[in-house]
Design a protein around this motif. Sequence first.
Motif, PDB file in Angstrom:
ATOM      1  N   ILE A  52      31.864 125.033 -48.033  1.00 46.04           N
ATOM      2  CA  ILE A  52      31.880 124.533 -49.398  1.00 46.04           C
ATOM      3  C   ILE A  52      31.649 123.026 -49.449  1.00 46.04           C
ATOM      4  O   ILE A  52      31.081 122.517 -50.419  1.00 46.04           O
ATOM      5  CB  ILE A  52      33.218 124.899 -50.099  1.00 46.04           C
ATOM      6  N   ASP A  53      32.029 122.277 -48.412  1.00 44.35           N
ATOM      7  CA  ASP A  53      31.792 120.832 -48.462  1.00 44.35           C
ATOM      8  C   ASP A  53      30.301 120.525 -48.455  1.00 44.35           C
ATOM      9  O   ASP A  53      29.842 119.595 -49.136  1.00 44.35           O
ATOM     10  CB  ASP A  53      32.509 120.113 -47.316  1.00 44.35           C
ATOM     11  N   ASN A  54      29.513 121.305 -47.700  1.00 42.18           N
ATOM     12  CA  ASN A  54      28.067 121.097 -47.700  1.00 42.18           C
ATOM     13  C   ASN A  54      27.449 121.461 -49.048  1.00 42.18           C
ATOM     14  O   ASN A  54      26.546 120.774 -49.539  1.00 42.18           O
ATOM     15  CB  ASN A  54      27.413 121.901 -46.586  1.00 42.18           C
ATOM     16  N   VAL A  55      27.912 122.552 -49.657  1.00 40.07           N
ATOM     17  CA  VAL A  55      27.437 122.925 -50.984  1.00 40.07           C
ATOM     18  C   VAL A  55      27.765 121.817 -51.978  1.00 40.07           C
ATOM     19  O   VAL A  55      26.935 121.447 -52.828  1.00 40.07           O
ATOM     20  CB  VAL A  55      28.072 124.260 -51.430  1.00 40.07           C
ATOM     21  N   PHE A  56      28.959 121.266 -51.879  1.00 39.80           N
ATOM     22  CA  PHE A  56      29.398 120.237 -52.825  1.00 39.80           C
ATOM     23  C   PHE A  56      28.567 118.965 -52.686  1.00 39.80           C
ATOM     24  O   PHE A  56      28.172 118.348 -53.682  1.00 39.80           O
ATOM     25  CB  PHE A  56      30.880 119.944 -52.594  1.00 39.80           C
ATOM     26  N   VAL A  57      28.292 118.552 -51.453  1.00 40.92           N
ATOM     27  CA  VAL A  57      27.450 117.367 -51.232  1.00 40.92           C
ATOM     28  C   VAL A  57      26.063 117.590 -51.831  1.00 40.92           C
ATOM     29  O   VAL A  57      25.509 116.719 -52.523  1.00 40.92           O
ATOM     30  CB  VAL A  57      27.358 117.041 -49.729  1.00 40.92           C
ATOM     31  N   ALA A  58      25.476 118.761 -51.581  1.00 36.24           N
ATOM     32  CA  ALA A  58      24.148 119.059 -52.124  1.00 36.24           C
ATOM     33  C   ALA A  58      24.171 119.087 -53.642  1.00 36.24           C
ATOM     34  O   ALA A  58      23.230 118.616 -54.305  1.00 36.24           O
ATOM     35  CB  ALA A  58      23.649 120.390 -51.567  1.00 36.24           C
ATOM     36  N   LEU A  59      25.239 119.630 -54.220  1.00 31.65           N
ATOM     37  CA  LEU A  59      25.356 119.673 -55.675  1.00 31.65           C
ATOM     38  C   LEU A  59      25.401 118.258 -56.253  1.00 31.65           C
ATOM     39  O   LEU A  59      24.697 117.948 -57.231  1.00 31.65           O
ATOM     40  CB  LEU A  59      26.618 120.441 -56.072  1.00 31.65           C
ATOM     41  N   CYS A  60      26.214 117.398 -55.665  1.00 28.42           N
ATOM     42  CA  CYS A  60      26.332 116.027 -56.174  1.00 28.42           C
ATOM     43  C   CYS A  60      25.022 115.260 -56.017  1.00 28.42           C
ATOM     44  O   CYS A  60      24.634 114.488 -56.899  1.00 28.42           O
ATOM     45  CB  CYS A  60      27.473 115.304 -55.464  1.00 28.42           C
ATOM     46  N   ASP A  61      24.333 115.474 -54.899  1.00 24.84           N
ATOM     47  CA  ASP A  61      23.027 114.835 -54.716  1.00 24.84           C
ATOM     48  C   ASP A  61      22.044 115.299 -55.796  1.00 24.84           C
ATOM     49  O   ASP A  61      21.281 114.493 -56.347  1.00 24.84           O
ATOM     50  CB  ASP A  61      22.465 115.161 -53.329  1.00 24.84           C
ATOM     51  N   ARG A  62      22.033 116.569 -56.092  1.00 27.19           N
ATOM     52  CA  ARG A  62      21.124 117.099 -57.106  1.00 27.19           C
ATOM     53  C   ARG A  62      21.470 116.542 -58.491  1.00 27.19           C
ATOM     54  O   ARG A  62      20.572 116.222 -59.295  1.00 27.19           O
ATOM     55  CB  ARG A  62      21.187 118.624 -57.122  1.00 27.19           C
TER      56      ARG A  62
ATOM     57  N   GLU B 273      27.720 113.365 -45.627  1.00 30.27           N
ATOM     58  CA  GLU B 273      28.747 114.387 -45.433  1.00 30.27           C
ATOM     59  C   GLU B 273      29.959 114.020 -46.266  1.00 30.27           C
ATOM     60  O   GLU B 273      30.225 112.844 -46.531  1.00 30.27           O
ATOM     61  CB  GLU B 273      29.153 114.506 -43.956  1.00 30.27           C
ATOM     62  N   ALA B 274      30.701 115.021 -46.660  1.00 32.30           N
ATOM     63  CA  ALA B 274      31.925 114.785 -47.415  1.00 32.30           C
ATOM     64  C   ALA B 274      33.058 114.380 -46.481  1.00 32.30           C
ATOM     65  O   ALA B 274      33.067 114.717 -45.298  1.00 32.30           O
ATOM     66  CB  ALA B 274      32.306 116.041 -48.191  1.00 32.30           C
ATOM     67  N   GLU B 275      34.017 113.650 -47.022  1.00 34.75           N
ATOM     68  CA  GLU B 275      35.268 113.379 -46.311  1.00 34.75           C
ATOM     69  C   GLU B 275      36.252 114.492 -46.654  1.00 34.75           C
ATOM     70  O   GLU B 275      36.400 114.862 -47.814  1.00 34.75           O
ATOM     71  CB  GLU B 275      35.859 112.035 -46.730  1.00 34.75           C
ATOM     72  N   ILE B 276      36.913 115.006 -45.644  1.00 34.73           N
ATOM     73  CA  ILE B 276      37.872 116.090 -45.855  1.00 34.73           C
ATOM     74  C   ILE B 276      39.240 115.620 -45.377  1.00 34.73           C
ATOM     75  O   ILE B 276      39.403 115.239 -44.215  1.00 34.73           O
ATOM     76  CB  ILE B 276      37.455 117.365 -45.107  1.00 34.73           C
ATOM     77  N   ASP B 277      40.212 115.616 -46.277  1.00 33.24           N
ATOM     78  CA  ASP B 277      41.573 115.198 -45.960  1.00 33.24           C
ATOM     79  C   ASP B 277      42.517 116.354 -46.245  1.00 33.24           C
ATOM     80  O   ASP B 277      42.435 117.001 -47.298  1.00 33.24           O
ATOM     81  CB  ASP B 277      41.994 113.987 -46.797  1.00 33.24           C
ATOM     82  N   THR B 278      43.412 116.623 -45.308  1.00 34.01           N
ATOM     83  CA  THR B 278      44.427 117.652 -45.525  1.00 34.01           C
ATOM     84  C   THR B 278      45.619 117.055 -46.263  1.00 34.01           C
ATOM     85  O   THR B 278      45.891 115.856 -46.184  1.00 34.01           O
ATOM     86  CB  THR B 278      44.884 118.263 -44.201  1.00 34.01           C
ATOM     87  N   VAL B 279      46.327 117.908 -46.980  1.00 37.50           N
ATOM     88  CA  VAL B 279      47.466 117.499 -47.797  1.00 37.50           C
ATOM     89  C   VAL B 279      48.705 118.214 -47.277  1.00 37.50           C
ATOM     90  O   VAL B 279      48.721 119.448 -47.169  1.00 37.50           O
ATOM     91  CB  VAL B 279      47.231 117.846 -49.283  1.00 37.50           C
ATOM     92  N   ASP B 280      49.741 117.458 -46.942  1.00 37.99           N
ATOM     93  CA  ASP B 280      50.942 118.035 -46.357  1.00 37.99           C
ATOM     94  C   ASP B 280      51.778 118.769 -47.400  1.00 37.99           C
ATOM     95  O   ASP B 280      51.724 118.478 -48.602  1.00 37.99           O
ATOM     96  CB  ASP B 280      51.803 116.935 -45.725  1.00 37.99           C
ATOM     97  N   TYR B 281      52.575 119.707 -46.920  1.00 35.41           N
ATOM     98  CA  TYR B 281      53.561 120.353 -47.789  1.00 35.41           C
ATOM     99  C   TYR B 281      54.549 119.300 -48.287  1.00 35.41           C
ATOM    100  O   TYR B 281      54.897 118.366 -47.566  1.00 35.41           O
ATOM    101  CB  TYR B 281      54.304 121.448 -47.025  1.00 35.41           C
ATOM    102  N   GLY B 282      54.985 119.463 -49.517  1.00 34.02           N
ATOM    103  CA  GLY B 282      55.905 118.503 -50.118  1.00 34.02           C
ATOM    104  C   GLY B 282      55.227 117.452 -50.966  1.00 34.02           C
ATOM    105  O   GLY B 282      55.897 116.708 -51.673  1.00 34.02           O
TER     106      GLY B 282
END
Length: 398
Positions: A33-43, A78-87
Amino acid sequence: MGEAHDTTEGKEVADPRTIMPWLLTRTHDERFIDNVFVALCDRLRLAGVPVARATLHFRINHPQWMGARILWRTGFAEAEIDTVDYGVENSPEFLMSPIRDLHDGVAEVHQILTVDDPARPYPIFAELRQEGLTDYLAMPLQHTLGKRHAVTFASDAPGGFAPEHLTLLRALVPVLALVSEVRIKNALARTLLRTYVGPHAGEKILAGATRRGSGVTLSAVVMIFDVRNFTEISDLWPRDDVIGMLNQCFDALSEPIERHGGEILKFMGDGLLAVFPLEGEDVCQHAFDALAEVQVAMDRLNRSREAANQPALRYGIGVHCGDVMYGNIGSSSRLDFTVIGPTVNIASRLETLTKTVHRPVLMSEAFIRAGQLETQVEHVGSFPLRGLSQSVDVFAPR
């Protein structure tokens, strides 16, 4: 999540009317999905929609993280991907954010960033304004069964998004929800399989190895671990303390096993079964190094437990190598992807033998010879093992 791909295809991206059909029908070959999202934003950008920053926010079923954020900015390949901790849902950053409002049921958050709105004192608005952004739009991504995620778009145009831009973005969101749900569910399936059966077995299951009785013969080092006196511990300790103890123990084991190329196939109550496939060089040495580090990790854990007035944990480990049957075993409706065979049985017998010879780690001669580990071990003795007609020479680390 994946490698970036150039999915813009010539002059058609100059017409914003082509973006929705592309998103719905032309992204099937993109797994992430990150690749789809980058392509969508570029378009969008090439079509004249002044998107300069965009984010996707997903809640995911992961043992370590509550969610993830995918961030795109102008010029990102490429998109930056950050994880989000519980809490994080209790943190000031989340409580004072548009994403929190969306999760609480707000249908949309739209804000001209060049105008202060006392009713929306979100810190993110001040940050985006400092970056030169002028307009902000956040909307929920509705997945099935009430699962609610979020997408945001920010503009750098002097006047922000024009009305026709906002109309297009709003129309794209339901399609983006459909496209993202497929990818997220695929990612969740892969994550859950890796979590519960391990990466190697998980990939085989995803590839279609789901028929009972299907499997392959695999040459591997087999390691079996067991906590001593677990029945007594579980009878005397509170339930949460027992679960916490096991989690501490398995944390100490998992990191060195996986780092040295092993895969934990299953946790068996107070024990585990791990394999090191003999598919490369020095696999036996890697398994031996993992054993050494497991002992160091257990020593460290026991020191911390004793400092907290908790009893030290005793354990036994049996190691053997040879051929195993690796595949699906179980009932017609409930399968287990595991290893079976004489190699596993001998590793189990060696683990049991640790109780008698009072050595925490015992290894078979076959394992020692396969890895040429003779100088790193000492001979403990020759012992009869249940199910074998001849005694087995047994070794332990020096």
